[in-house]
Design a protein around this motif. Structure first.
Motif, PDB file in Angstrom:
ATOM      1  N   GLU A 143     -50.820  25.330 -46.733  1.00 42.29           N
ATOM      2  CA  GLU A 143     -50.360  26.670 -46.212  1.00 42.29           C
ATOM      3  C   GLU A 143     -48.772  26.703 -45.946  1.00 42.29           C
ATOM      4  O   GLU A 143     -48.407  25.734 -45.549  1.00 42.29           O
ATOM      5  N   ALA A 147     -55.844  29.157 -50.749  1.00 47.47           N
ATOM      6  CA  ALA A 147     -55.593  30.144 -49.997  1.00 47.47           C
ATOM      7  C   ALA A 147     -55.033  29.187 -48.612  1.00 47.47           C
ATOM      8  O   ALA A 147     -55.464  29.520 -47.355  1.00 47.47           O
ATOM      9  N   GLY A 148     -54.349  28.151 -48.863  1.00 47.47           N
ATOM     10  CA  GLY A 148     -53.799  27.443 -47.953  1.00 47.47           C
ATOM     11  C   GLY A 148     -54.395  26.155 -47.594  1.00 47.47           C
ATOM     12  O   GLY A 148     -54.172  25.167 -46.897  1.00 47.47           O
ATOM     13  N   GLY A 149     -55.513  25.828 -48.026  1.00 47.12           N
ATOM     14  CA  GLY A 149     -56.331  24.854 -47.904  1.00 47.12           C
ATOM     15  C   GLY A 149     -56.407  23.609 -48.894  1.00 47.12           C
ATOM     16  O   GLY A 149     -55.389  23.837 -49.608  1.00 47.12           O
ATOM     17  N   PRO A 150     -57.210  22.432 -48.768  1.00 48.35           N
ATOM     18  CA  PRO A 150     -58.153  22.521 -47.684  1.00 48.35           C
ATOM     19  C   PRO A 150     -57.367  22.276 -46.246  1.00 48.35           C
ATOM     20  O   PRO A 150     -56.301  21.679 -46.379  1.00 48.35           O
ATOM     21  N   GLY A 151     -58.019  22.434 -45.080  1.00 43.09           N
ATOM     22  CA  GLY A 151     -57.229  22.434 -43.975  1.00 43.09           C
ATOM     23  C   GLY A 151     -56.278  23.177 -43.924  1.00 43.09           C
ATOM     24  O   GLY A 151     -56.066  24.508 -44.724  1.00 43.09           O
ATOM     25  N   ILE A 152     -55.090  22.823 -43.730  1.00 40.52           N
ATOM     26  CA  ILE A 152     -53.760  23.342 -43.706  1.00 40.52           C
ATOM     27  C   ILE A 152     -52.826  22.671 -44.558  1.00 40.52           C
ATOM     28  O   ILE A 152     -51.687  22.988 -44.861  1.00 40.52           O
ATOM     29  N   SER A 153     -53.320  21.995 -45.577  1.00 39.10           N
ATOM     30  CA  SER A 153     -52.527  21.183 -46.421  1.00 39.10           C
ATOM     31  C   SER A 153     -51.685  21.919 -47.445  1.00 39.10           C
ATOM     32  O   SER A 153     -50.601  21.426 -47.883  1.00 39.10           O
ATOM     33  N   GLY A 179     -57.160  17.327 -49.464  1.00 36.81           N
ATOM     34  CA  GLY A 179     -55.829  17.545 -49.092  1.00 36.81           C
ATOM     35  C   GLY A 179     -54.732  16.453 -49.406  1.00 36.81           C
ATOM     36  O   GLY A 179     -53.430  16.987 -48.973  1.00 36.81           O
ATOM     37  N   TYR A 192     -52.049  31.167 -52.493  1.00 33.71           N
ATOM     38  CA  TYR A 192     -52.950  32.133 -52.051  1.00 33.71           C
ATOM     39  C   TYR A 192     -54.179  32.233 -52.816  1.00 33.71           C
ATOM     40  O   TYR A 192     -55.256  32.209 -52.389  1.00 33.71           O
ATOM     41  N   LEU A 211     -51.112  35.582 -42.240  1.00 37.89           N
ATOM     42  CA  LEU A 211     -52.435  35.420 -41.456  1.00 37.89           C
ATOM     43  C   LEU A 211     -52.049  36.069 -39.904  1.00 37.89           C
ATOM     44  O   LEU A 211     -53.041  36.801 -39.506  1.00 37.89           O
ATOM     45  N   LEU A 217     -57.484  20.242 -56.293  1.00 38.24           N
ATOM     46  CA  LEU A 217     -57.312  21.273 -55.192  1.00 38.24           C
ATOM     47  C   LEU A 217     -58.068  20.973 -53.928  1.00 38.24           C
ATOM     48  O   LEU A 217     -58.102  21.314 -52.898  1.00 38.24           O
TER      49      LEU A 217
END
Lengths: 531, 309
Positions: B261, B253-259, B169, B249, B269, B166
């Motif tokens: 999301e 939570a959508g991370g790392p970065g936006i990978s 990315g 979530y 959001l 996790l």
């Protein structure tokens, strides 16, 4: 038949008398002398006085905050004591931190009365103030004054205040400090090896460069003696897990020139925006320098630290005892001294120091780096702390205020700030001046830890360069949606560091335009105490 | 009042009751509550949010709402983050659902026979589906923990390279896909097993008499006959997977970065962190339309009746 019925009734009557006697408090017999006309004589009468009415009898106040043990824990712990004093009841609603702002804001915008008391981050206060009761009258009234002058100025005049009015009472004073395993720095072999490797003495880092070197030195070898490699550093870095406060710790010493005696101006004391233009400062060279170091520190932490949250730091540093240094809130030392949470070797070995500074600082006015003789520190009140506020929809604001005041009182708060898992940290003079409450709570073994911790906190809070968290409308969007995302992307290698900061700049500009540049500028200047 | 007057009143009340509860009208009384419920709970939010998507309602700005016409939709077309989250959603949905069906079908074939402990196996296999997604998210977050997680511990013992799961990315999306596969393969398994058990035995017995191998029976008989059920499972899971939120979530939570999301996370959001309610409604509506399009395409493309050569 009649006889049986009457026997049954007699037994039932007798039983009901016994039960009533058990249930009801015994009547208090008061002997009084009363005068009656005629020759003086003493009459003994038995009276049961009416119970003394309490100010919140029959009242239930609903408080909302994040789930315990942190923050919600003290509310539960002290609710019964408050009930005893006032007759009121407290119902505590626990909402996950990530949803807390959202749920409260939703109740406000939909006009639903859901809560009497908010126990929330001070950083959200500006967004909530249209829905809160100003507390100035309560504070000014000697009968309801919460011993306000005992609260440290930063937490009284900045954290609890917005646009000149008090909207909350402080329940927690938040600032980061550097925590380190003291014995590592006292070890002669470590001192010799460090000097041989880096050419200067091993010491608790005072600059960011020293922090990097010391973290590197303690990484990749078994200094704890458990047979596994240990680490020099740990910090949370996961997206959505509060990592942005560590980002500010790394960039602030490079970016913030201390304000002069007249306070912050366009170029001094600024971290987030130019107060004249509302232009973001996040793409300045000093931000890049701090972010580069922030990313480099991942090499000195446990593998996978990029996905760590605050809880993992807390179980990592005091819990496993294989991390040499970290930056954290004041909740941390209490955990370090708690045998239920800490590795035995960590107890009494958790040193505290102010966060490292920098010997260089970016002069934005002249677009050049300034070299300094003493480290520039820019202590940020990360998060600012948790505060208690009363909603305008509360039908019992006096009782709601009284419960917050009770939690904020010197006596109750002194019990909470010394315990790690309350989440409440020092915010009163009486907390930082009285070492005995700490030694009593932590034991004599932790006296040096306690002294260092209080010294470090005081050094930050008394620093004229103290900074506060961003507190303007749209803050969750600026920070949680944009900055946190792009810093996380940069750490994960999805974005180049410069690109990440430039994108943050561009998106902050869009937010400011959308929310109204002049309005945002006015809010920002108010936050900085400039108007 | 006289007795006759009372009798007249009683008679008229009975007549009124009779009229009110006549057979012709009574059916409406059963239908109306359901209709009201649908209108209030189902239709009203749809209409309200549709209207909202044409408004500029920015709570953070502390300004009253204003009419935005198509501005929210126009902004969405140029919102790179939305398109990236949509791509993540599609990768997640297609890969996860396809593999869930492959594994679920394999397990169903394996257990579609008389074996000892069959009931125990079936119960064990459907257990992940019973767990709440939030609990599953936390469990897998611990399993994936780089330093303390059991997966890396096993890899270390086997002298294999450890994963960053996790925290990287490049692996994070696949890691959450694996979690979804673990939880929802049992759904495919249980439906497909029921489907296999409902197939007629005669064609298989005839094929056996004709000397068909197991593979030939699978390819020429089982697959064509089970295809409608496979389609239904694929459809149901796709609709659910496109809406994925909870597991991711909790895990990243959508991370790392936006990978990791997804579009629903982005809509949340925008709506409930940024409190841009109009723009959030526009995102939700575009997602709804895209889901309907996917649904229509799948119902057209996927067979719903048994097709045999």
């Amino acid at each position: 038949m009649l006889k049986k019925a009457s026997l049954f009734m007699t037994i039932m009557f007798g039983l009901s008398l016994v039960l009533a006697a058990c249930a009801a408090p015994a009547p208090v017999t008061v002997r009084e002398t009363v005068e009656v006309p005629g020759p003086e004589r003493t009459v003994i009468v038995e009276v049961t006085p009416a119970p003394e009415a309490k100010m919140c009898d029959g009242v239930t106040v609903v408080a909302v905050t994040q789930p315990g043990p942190y923050i919600a824990g003290p509310l539960f712990d002290h609710a019964d004591e408050w009930t005893e004093l006032t007759g009121g009841q407290v119902e505590v609603l626990e909402v996950p931190y990530g949803d807390l702002y959202t749920q409260i804001m939703t109740s406000f915008t939909t006009g639903v009365h859901a809560y009497d008391i908010l126990v929330v981050g001070a950083t959200w206060l500006p967004d909530f103030t249209p829905y809160l009761v100003p507390l100035d009258d309560y504070i000014a009234d000697p009968d309801t004054d919460p011993d306000w002058e005992d609260v440290l100025p930063a937490f009284r005049e900045i954290i609890a205040k917005w646009e000149g009015k008090y909207y909350a009472l402080t329940l927690d004073g938040d600032t980061h400090s550097l925590f380190y395993r003291r014995h590592l720095f006292e070890d002669a072999t470590n001192q010799a090896n460090f000097k041989a490797q880096y050419g200067y003495d091993l010491q608790v880092p005072e600059t960011m460069d020293q922090l990097r070197d010391v973290a590197e030195f303690f990484t990749g070898w078994d200094w704890s003696g458990d047979g596994q490699d240990d680490y020099g550093w740990a910090q949370p870095m996961a997206r959505g897990e509060q990592a942005h406060w560590w980002f500010w710790d790394f960039v602030a010493p490079y970016c913030v020139i201390p304000p002069g005696p007249e306070g912050p101006d366009q170029y001094r004391g600024q971290l987030y925006f130019d107060p004249e233009t509302m232009e973001p400062l996040v793409n300045e060279p000093c931000m890049l320098k701090g972010l580069e170091l922030y990313k480099e520190m991942t090499a000195f932490g446990p593998p996978g630290m990029e996905a760590w949250n605050v809880g993992e730091i807390r179980s990592g540093f005091p819990g496993t005892g294989n991390i040499a240094m970290t930056i954290e809130w004041g909740t941390f030392p209490g955990m370090c001294e708690d045998p239920a949470m800490a590795d035995p070797t960590a107890i009494g070995d958790c040193g505290t120091a102010p966060r490292p500074g920098s010997l260089e600082v970016w002069d934005r006015e002249n677009q050049t780096w300034l070299t300094l003789d003493e480290p520039n520190t820019a202590p940020l009140l990360n998060f600012g702390g948790w505060v208690g506020a009363v909603t305008q929809t509360s039908e019992n604001p006096d009782c709601a205020y009284d419960f917050i005041k009770f939690l904020n009182s010197p006596e109750i708060s002194a019990q909470d700030v010394v315990i790690g898992d309350t989440g409440f940290n020092v915010y009163r003079y009486s907390h930082v001046r009285d070492l005995t409450i700490w030694v009593d709570a932590w034991g004599a073994v932790a006296e040096q830890d306690a002294r260092e911790y209080l010294d470090a906190v005081r050094a930050d809070l008394e620093n004229p360069n103290v900074l506060i968290d961003l507190r303007i409308p749209g803050k969750p969007e600026y920070i949680d949606s944009v900055l946190d995302l792009h810093v996380s992307s940069a750490i994960a290698g999805e974005e180049d560091l410069t690109e990440a900061l430039q994108t943050t700049y561009d998106e902050w500009e869009e937010i400011t335009e959308r929310l109204g540049r002049e309005d945002q500028k006015a809010f920002y200047r108010a936050m900085m105490g400039m108007d | 009042m006289s007795t006759s007057a009372l009798q007249i009143r009683g008679a008229s009340f009975s007549a009124w009751l009779g009229r009110v509860f006549s057979e012709r009208r009574a059916k409406y009384y059963f239908v109306v509550p359901t209709l009201l419920y649908l209108l209030l709970i189902g239709i009203f939010p749809l209409i309200f949010s549709f209207g909202l998507s044409f408004l500029n309602w920015d709570v953070a700005a502390q300004r009253p709402m204003s009419f935005a016409a198509l501005a929210n939709y126009a902004e969405l077309m140029g919102d790179d983050r939305f398109w990236r989250t949509l791509l993540n959603t599609m990768i997640f949905a297609v890969v996860a659902v396809t593999l869930e069906i492959v594994f679920g079908f394999g397990l169903a074939l394996l257990l579609n026979r008389e074996i000892r402990g069959q009931t125990v196996f079936r119960v064990l296999l459907v257990l992940p589906m019973m767990a709440t997604p939030v609990a599953v998210g936390y469990i897998w977050r611990m399993l994936y923990h780089v330093t303390n997680g059991p997966i890396n511990h096993i890899l270390r013992v086997l002298h294999l390279p450890m994963g960053t799961w996790l925290s990287d990315g490049s692996t994070s999306l696949m890691s959450v896909i694996i979690t979804d596969i673990w939880q929802w393969t049992p759904f495919a398994f249980i439906i497909l097993l029921a489907g296999l058990q409902s197939l007629p035995r005669e064609p298989f017995e005839a094929a056996k008499v004709d000397g068909a191998s197991s593979l030939q029976s699978l390819y020429y008989l089982t697959l064509p006959m089970i295809r409608p059920i496979l389609s239904i499972v694929f459809l149901l899971r796709m609709v659910e997977a496109i809406k994925i939120f909870d597991i991711i979530y909790v895990m990243t939570a959508g991370g790392p970065g936006i990978s990791t999301e997804t579009s629903t996370m982005y809509a949340k959001l925008v709506s409930l962190t940024q409190f841009r309610l109009g723009y959030g409604a526009a995102i939700a509506y575009v997602l709804l339309i895209l889901s309907i399009i996917v649904f229509i395409i799948l119902t057209r493309v996927l067979p719903t009746e048994v097709e045999m050569e």
